[in-house]
Design a protein around this motif. Structure first.
Motif, PDB file in Angstrom:
ATOM      1  N   GLY A  90       0.851  -1.181   0.000  1.00 42.83           N
ATOM      2  CA  GLY A  90       0.000   0.000   0.000  1.00 42.83           C
ATOM      3  C   GLY A  90       0.886   1.230   0.000  1.00 42.83           C
ATOM      4  N   ASP A  91       0.682   2.100  -0.978  1.00 47.12           N
ATOM      5  CA  ASP A  91       1.594   3.224  -1.181  1.00 47.12           C
ATOM      6  C   ASP A  91       0.914   4.547  -0.835  1.00 47.12           C
ATOM      7  OD1 ASP A  91       3.506   5.009  -2.022  1.00 47.12           O
ATOM      8  OD2 ASP A  91       3.685   4.214  -4.058  1.00 47.12           O
ATOM      9  N   GLY A  92       1.424   5.216   0.204  1.00 44.22           N
ATOM     10  CA  GLY A  92       0.886   6.512   0.615  1.00 44.22           C
ATOM     11  C   GLY A  92       1.718   7.685   0.135  1.00 44.22           C
ATOM     12  N   SER A  93       2.645   7.428  -0.767  1.00 44.00           N
ATOM     13  CA  SER A  93       3.506   8.495  -1.291  1.00 44.00           C
ATOM     14  C   SER A  93       2.700   9.487  -2.126  1.00 44.00           C
ATOM     15  CB  SER A  93       4.613   7.889  -2.159  1.00 44.00           C
ATOM     16  OG  SER A  93       5.332   6.883  -1.466  1.00 44.00           O
ATOM     17  N   PRO A  94       3.212  10.692  -2.331  1.00 42.07           N
ATOM     18  CA  PRO A  94       2.511  11.681  -3.162  1.00 42.07           C
ATOM     19  C   PRO A  94       2.285  11.202  -4.593  1.00 42.07           C
ATOM     20  CG  PRO A  94       4.213  12.738  -1.853  1.00 42.07           C
ATOM     21  CD  PRO A  94       4.403  11.265  -1.681  1.00 42.07           C
ATOM     22  N   ALA A  95       3.243  10.423  -5.114  1.00 43.10           N
ATOM     23  CA  ALA A  95       3.118   9.839  -6.448  1.00 43.10           C
ATOM     24  C   ALA A  95       3.477   8.359  -6.355  1.00 43.10           C
ATOM     25  CB  ALA A  95       4.038  10.549  -7.434  1.00 43.10           C
ATOM     26  N   PRO A  96       2.896   7.519  -7.197  1.00 43.17           N
ATOM     27  CA  PRO A  96       3.177   6.080  -7.118  1.00 43.17           C
ATOM     28  C   PRO A  96       4.664   5.763  -7.259  1.00 43.17           C
ATOM     29  CG  PRO A  96       1.311   6.499  -8.569  1.00 43.17           C
ATOM     30  CD  PRO A  96       1.918   7.829  -8.259  1.00 43.17           C
ATOM     31  N   ILE A  97       5.154   4.877  -6.421  1.00 34.96           N
ATOM     32  CA  ILE A  97       6.548   4.434  -6.519  1.00 34.96           C
ATOM     33  C   ILE A  97       6.714   3.495  -7.715  1.00 34.96           C
ATOM     34  CG2 ILE A  97       8.346   3.074  -5.373  1.00 34.96           C
ATOM     35  CD1 ILE A  97       7.287   4.110  -2.691  1.00 34.96           C
TER      36      ILE A  97
END
Length: 302
Positions: free
Chosen positions: A49-56
């Protein structure tokens, strides 16, 4: 050996390096292959689950990873579109599957080939009501005390743990309304113990935790980690009915000239005034362990 059926391995991402995540995936695949060969699990899902500003990860990245490792794992990736924090992120990921077991790991964890096997052993070797089993972190081992015979410990660090879904569901997962980044695992462990589950440390299950150290070989923390650790300490003391400790911490924070201490104390006061502090537990102080500014007894000092 007893088969535990199916497993979801899950990890919450935020600004992590893609290369380190892929290195972790490679170690996961080897450990999964070993666990399936030993008939511990018959299906394993790896869910990020990715909570970064942009997808990793791009769609192309994911296709390549699935093509390379799809024989061993079912790889899934959820872009949250916002930073949910650790507790809410893991709750979200757990809700996306119905596997019998859940394994939580940090994105930079490297598993040994037998890590999953060793984490699973207590569930078939013991008739006790086990709620969560924690792996030993290397090269810096967590200093928490544990019983060398039973493995019982105050709480489990969710850098690398295995738990049955029934235990996770029994406490409604992590308390995401209270804890954003730190102490969610301490609170979760104590809630499990309150419900009669055992919390175990399994030193034969080894996980390499790729920590970044300073020149003095101490942990290097970000400003966000400093703040949320301070905030969580106040909220944990309140939730587990240690008002004496809470008052001492608040007094220290409010008299400090450290910005994140002052900010954490102000946030606690805001929640207090708004009536949104968590429900309190353990008024007899039988579960929550606070000792020398730590959560539980320590074997050594880092």
């Amino acid at each position: 050996m007893s088969q535990l059926r199916n497993l979801q391995i899950q990890s919450v991402l935020y600004h992590n390096e893609k290369s380190r995540i892929i290195r972790s995936i490679k170690s996961i695949v080897r450990a999964v292959d070993f666990s399936i060969h030993e008939r511990i699990f018959d299906k394993v899902v790896v869910q990020y689950g990715d909570g970064s500003p942009a997808p990793i990860f791009t769609d192309e990245d994911l296709e390549c990873l699935k093509k390379e490792y799809g024989e061993f794992i079912e790889l899934k990736y959820e872009f949250f579109g916002e930073n949910l924090g650790s507790a809410r992120g893991h709750n979200r990921l757990a809700s996306l599957s119905s596997t019998n077991f859940i394994m939580i790991i940090n994105p930079d964890i490297l598993l040994a080939p037998d890590t999953i096997l060793e984490l699973a052993k207590p569930f078939w070797e013991s008739k006790n009501n086990i709620g969560i089993v924690e792996a030993k972190q290397l090269p810096i081992e967590h200093p928490k005390w544990f019983d060398p015979k039973s493995g019982a410990t105050s709480w489990a660090s969710t850098a690398c743990v295995l738990m049955p879904r029934k235990a996770f569901d029994s406490v409604d997962g992590f308390d995401a309304d209270t804890f954003f980044l730190y102490c969610d695992d301490v609170d979760f462990s104590w809630m499990l113990r309150k419900e009669g589950f055992q919390v175990l440390f399994q030193p034969s299950a080894v996980a390499f935790h790729d920590k970044t150290l300073s020149d003095e070989a101490s942990w290097r923390t970000s400003s966000a980690e400093d703040y949320f650790s301070a905030e969580a300490g106040l909220l944990l003391a309140y939730k587990w009915s240690r008002i004496d400790i809470l008052q001492n911490i608040l007094a220290y924070f409010e008299q400090s000239d450290v910005d994140y201490y002052i900010k954490a104390a102000a946030e606690f006061r805001r929640r207090e005034a708004a009536g949104i502090l968590p429900k309190q537990y353990d008024t007899n102080h039988k579960i929550g362990e606070f000792s020398n500014n730590n959560y539980g007894k320590m074997r050594f000092v880092l």
